[in-house]
Design a protein around this motif. Structure first.
Motif, short mmCIF file in Angstrom:
data_model
loop_
_atom_site.label_atom_id
_atom_site.label_comp_id
_atom_site.label_asym_id
_atom_site.label_seq_id
_atom_site.Cartn_x
_atom_site.Cartn_y
_atom_site.Cartn_z
N VAL A 8 0.86 -1.18 0.00
CA VAL A 8 0.00 0.00 0.00
C VAL A 8 0.89 1.23 0.00
O VAL A 8 1.96 1.24 0.60
CB VAL A 8 -0.97 0.03 1.20
CG1 VAL A 8 -2.01 -1.05 1.09
CG2 VAL A 8 -0.26 -0.06 2.52
N ILE A 9 0.46 2.25 -0.69
CA ILE A 9 1.23 3.47 -0.82
C ILE A 9 0.36 4.63 -0.36
O ILE A 9 -0.82 4.72 -0.71
CB ILE A 9 1.67 3.70 -2.28
CG1 ILE A 9 2.57 2.54 -2.72
CG2 ILE A 9 2.38 5.04 -2.43
CD1 ILE A 9 2.95 2.58 -4.19
N CYS A 10 0.97 5.52 0.41
CA CYS A 10 0.29 6.73 0.87
C CYS A 10 1.15 7.94 0.51
O CYS A 10 2.38 7.84 0.49
CB CYS A 10 0.11 6.70 2.39
SG CYS A 10 -0.93 5.38 2.98
N GLU A 11 0.48 9.03 0.27
CA GLU A 11 1.20 10.28 0.02
C GLU A 11 1.90 10.71 1.31
O GLU A 11 1.40 10.46 2.42
CB GLU A 11 0.23 11.38 -0.42
CG GLU A 11 -0.43 11.13 -1.76
CD GLU A 11 0.54 11.20 -2.92
OE1 GLU A 11 1.50 11.99 -2.86
OE2 GLU A 11 0.33 10.46 -3.90
N VAL A 12 3.05 11.35 1.17
CA VAL A 12 3.78 11.85 2.32
C VAL A 12 2.91 12.85 3.08
O VAL A 12 2.25 13.70 2.47
CB VAL A 12 5.10 12.53 1.87
CG1 VAL A 12 5.80 13.19 3.04
CG2 VAL A 12 6.00 11.54 1.17
N ASP A 13 2.88 12.71 4.39
CA ASP A 13 2.15 13.61 5.30
C ASP A 13 0.64 13.55 5.15
O ASP A 13 -0.06 14.41 5.67
CB ASP A 13 2.62 15.06 5.16
CG ASP A 13 4.07 15.25 5.57
OD1 ASP A 13 4.52 14.53 6.49
OD2 ASP A 13 4.75 16.10 4.98
N ASP A 14 0.10 12.55 4.45
CA ASP A 14 -1.35 12.40 4.31
C ASP A 14 -1.84 11.42 5.37
O ASP A 14 -2.05 10.25 5.12
CB ASP A 14 -1.71 11.91 2.91
CG ASP A 14 -3.21 11.97 2.64
OD1 ASP A 14 -4.01 12.01 3.60
OD2 ASP A 14 -3.57 11.95 1.45
N LEU A 18 -3.28 7.45 5.35
CA LEU A 18 -2.58 6.41 6.09
C LEU A 18 -3.55 5.67 7.01
O LEU A 18 -3.57 4.44 7.07
CB LEU A 18 -1.42 7.00 6.89
CG LEU A 18 -0.65 6.03 7.77
CD1 LEU A 18 -0.03 4.90 6.95
CD2 LEU A 18 0.42 6.77 8.57
N VAL A 19 -4.38 6.42 7.72
CA VAL A 19 -5.38 5.81 8.61
C VAL A 19 -6.33 4.93 7.80
O VAL A 19 -6.64 3.80 8.20
CB VAL A 19 -6.15 6.89 9.39
CG1 VAL A 19 -7.35 6.30 10.13
CG2 VAL A 19 -5.22 7.61 10.36
N GLN A 20 -6.78 5.42 6.66
CA GLN A 20 -7.69 4.65 5.81
C GLN A 20 -7.05 3.34 5.36
O GLN A 20 -7.67 2.28 5.43
CB GLN A 20 -8.08 5.50 4.59
CG GLN A 20 -8.95 4.76 3.60
CD GLN A 20 -9.16 5.57 2.31
OE1 GLN A 20 -8.52 6.59 2.07
NE2 GLN A 20 -10.04 5.07 1.47
#
Length: 68
Positions: A8-14, A18-20
């Motif tokens: 899984v990949i999340c944008e930095v500082d998002d 991340l919680v989702q």
């Protein structure tokens, strides 16, 4: 890594994203297993041998461009 395929990949500082993603992973055991199996398969791309081959090919192409 491809989001939803082998990780899984999340944008930095998002933080909301991340919680989702963490909630999704915590709540879906079959998704965790799928990601785990795909990640194991994709590890070979980053082996020392494959990485060395990619570097050698790139360096050869740079040297070839300077000659031509």
């Amino acid at each position: 890594m491809t989001d939803g395929v082998d990780g899984v990949i999340c944008e930095v500082d998002d933080v909301p994203m991340l919680v989702q993603k963490l909630r999704l992973l915590l709540g879906d055991g079959s998704l965790r297993k799928k990601l785990q199996l795909q990640a194991i398969k994709s590890v070979d791309r980053f082996s020392i041998g494959n990485t060395a081959k990619r570097w050698e090919k790139m360096l050869d192409s740079l040297v070839g461009h300077k000659r031509g």
